[in-house]
Design a protein around this motif. Structure first.
Motif, short mmCIF file in Angstrom:
data_model
loop_
_atom_site.label_atom_id
_atom_site.label_comp_id
_atom_site.label_asym_id
_atom_site.label_seq_id
_atom_site.Cartn_x
_atom_site.Cartn_y
_atom_site.Cartn_z
N PHE A 7 35.54 34.51 34.94
CA PHE A 7 35.95 35.20 33.40
C PHE A 7 37.08 34.00 33.18
N ASP A 8 37.35 33.72 31.99
CA ASP A 8 38.48 33.04 31.71
C ASP A 8 39.80 33.57 31.29
N SER A 9 40.80 33.17 32.27
CA SER A 9 42.17 33.85 31.81
C SER A 9 42.76 33.73 30.85
N PRO A 10 43.79 34.15 30.22
CA PRO A 10 44.62 34.04 28.96
C PRO A 10 45.31 32.57 29.11
N GLN A 11 45.49 32.08 30.43
CA GLN A 11 45.86 30.78 30.51
C GLN A 11 44.99 29.64 30.78
N GLY A 12 43.90 30.12 30.40
CA GLY A 12 42.75 28.94 30.40
C GLY A 12 42.19 28.71 31.85
N ARG A 13 42.42 29.39 32.67
CA ARG A 13 41.87 29.18 34.17
C ARG A 13 40.58 29.91 34.36
N ARG A 14 39.58 29.50 34.95
CA ARG A 14 38.48 29.99 35.16
C ARG A 14 38.60 30.55 36.56
N ILE A 15 38.59 31.87 36.58
CA ILE A 15 38.79 32.75 37.87
C ILE A 15 37.15 33.33 38.23
N ALA A 16 36.80 33.30 39.46
CA ALA A 16 36.00 33.66 40.24
C ALA A 16 36.09 35.00 40.72
N TYR A 17 35.35 35.86 40.80
CA TYR A 17 35.54 37.12 41.40
C TYR A 17 34.33 37.84 41.95
N HIS A 18 34.28 38.80 42.59
CA HIS A 18 33.41 39.71 42.89
C HIS A 18 33.78 41.14 42.62
N LYS A 19 32.83 42.01 42.02
CA LYS A 19 33.27 43.34 41.69
C LYS A 19 32.09 44.29 41.95
N SER A 20 32.52 45.26 42.56
CA SER A 20 31.34 46.35 43.07
C SER A 20 31.76 47.81 42.90
N GLY A 21 30.97 48.64 42.90
CA GLY A 21 31.30 50.23 43.14
C GLY A 21 31.87 50.66 41.72
N THR A 22 31.87 51.92 41.44
CA THR A 22 32.27 52.74 40.47
C THR A 22 33.28 53.60 40.61
N THR A 23 33.50 54.05 41.83
CA THR A 23 34.39 55.46 42.08
C THR A 23 36.01 54.82 42.09
N GLN A 24 36.66 55.52 41.44
CA GLN A 24 38.01 55.10 41.20
C GLN A 24 38.79 55.95 42.46
N PRO A 25 39.99 55.43 42.91
CA PRO A 25 40.51 54.19 42.32
C PRO A 25 39.88 52.88 42.75
N THR A 26 40.35 51.89 42.06
CA THR A 26 39.76 50.58 42.66
C THR A 26 40.67 49.95 43.59
N ILE A 27 39.93 49.35 44.56
CA ILE A 27 40.73 48.69 45.69
C ILE A 27 40.55 47.26 45.29
N VAL A 28 41.76 46.49 45.35
CA VAL A 28 42.00 45.23 44.84
C VAL A 28 42.52 44.52 45.88
N PHE A 29 41.67 43.28 46.32
CA PHE A 29 42.14 42.80 47.61
C PHE A 29 42.68 41.34 47.21
N LEU A 30 44.04 41.04 47.60
CA LEU A 30 44.73 40.03 47.34
C LEU A 30 44.92 38.94 48.54
N GLY A 31 44.27 37.77 48.28
CA GLY A 31 44.16 36.93 49.60
C GLY A 31 45.51 36.15 49.80
N GLY A 32 45.43 35.37 50.97
CA GLY A 32 46.81 34.79 51.27
C GLY A 32 46.63 33.43 50.54
N LEU A 33 47.77 32.48 51.14
CA LEU A 33 48.09 30.94 50.44
C LEU A 33 46.67 30.36 51.21
N LYS A 34 45.93 29.72 50.24
CA LYS A 34 44.95 28.78 50.62
C LYS A 34 43.64 29.34 51.04
N SER A 35 43.94 30.85 51.07
CA SER A 35 42.51 31.52 51.42
C SER A 35 41.66 31.80 50.37
N ASP A 36 40.57 32.16 50.61
CA ASP A 36 39.71 32.34 49.37
C ASP A 36 38.98 33.96 49.48
#
Length: 249
Positions: A7-36
């Motif tokens: 998706f394209d962010s409001p800042q014009g960056r193209r962000i790659a992502y994987h999204k799965s599942g439907t049961t909330q709450p949503t788990i959001v994983f935030l990686g480290g510096l230079k990790s992917d």
């Protein structure tokens, strides 16, 4: 396994992502510096969440993985903007935020930005304020001069190729510090830290615990675990920590 989307962010960056599942709450994983988002913890937690039917999101900050830009162009504030954009565009409802290393700092920034959406947090070797307290504080006068004249310095890493640290990253980091002002969590928080971590010290974890305020916070030290925190026992501990904050939210 989910497929990569963009998706394209409001800042014009193209962000790659994987999204799965439907049961909330949503788990959001935030990686480290230079990790992917293809790292061991991110993939393991996605598979674990899928087995539960739990909503799960992992993504690459700009300059990381499959997202647009280069690492050297980025800074803490850019990656905070990416995190906010991903959460706002791709999730609804309550969030369980899981932040690893620099992603721990991003988790704290996210909780400060949208506290009403955070239902729980788990950090793994969280590295808040590292641009100031680790990098800048340890720079020699020659390195500080190089930031002004060359615009960057290179730092060795025990875990990957050398980091290129730019003047912009240092200066922007100073505007994102979280350990210099009140840090209040009205949701359950679990901090996880390995005692053999050479990138983030146990003292940093204790400082974060002592600085933050909230009714349900715990720090778990794992003797012998390093910064990767990704062997079978550590991965199991992350799972259990997520389960606990979800149960107590």
């Amino acid at each position: 396994m989910s497929t990569t989307q963009f998706f394209d962010s409001p800042q014009g960056r193209r962000i790659a992502y994987h999204k799965s599942g439907t049961t909330q709450p949503t788990i959001v994983f935030l990686g480290g510096l230079k990790s992917d988002m293809e790292g061991t913890k991110a993939i393991h937690l996605e598979e674990w969440a899928q087995a539960r039917g739990q909503a799960f999101l992992r993504f690459d900050y700009s300059g990381h993985g499959e997202s647009s830009g280069t690492f050297e162009e980025g800074c803490i504030g850019d990656w905070h903007e990416d995190t906010l954009a991903a959460v706002e565009a791709l999730t609804t409802g309550p969030l369980i935020v899981v932040g690893s290393s620099m992603g721990g700092w991003q988790a704290l920034l996210l909780a400060r930005a949208i506290p009403e959406r955070i239902a729980g947090m788990v950090t793994i070797a969280a590295a808040p304020d590292f641009t100031e307290d680790s990098y800048w504080a340890s720079f020699t006068e020659a390195q500080k001069e190089a930031l002004d004249t060359v615009g960057h310095v290179e730092l060795p890493s025990d875990y990957m190729d050398p980091f290129v640290i730019t003047k912009r990253m240092i200066e922007d980091g100073r505007t994102r510090l979280v350990l210099r002002a009140p840090l209040v969590f009205d949701f359950p928080v679990r901090f996880l830290q390995g005692t053999e971590d050479t990138a983030v010290s146990t003292e940093t974890a204790i400082r974060l615990l002592n600085h933050a305020e909230g009714p349900d916070m715990r720090l778990t030290l794992v003797k012998g675990a390093d910064h990767r925190f990704s062997d079978a026992d550590c991965l199991s501990l992350i799972e259990k920590s997520i389960e606990k904050v979800m149960a107590r939210r």
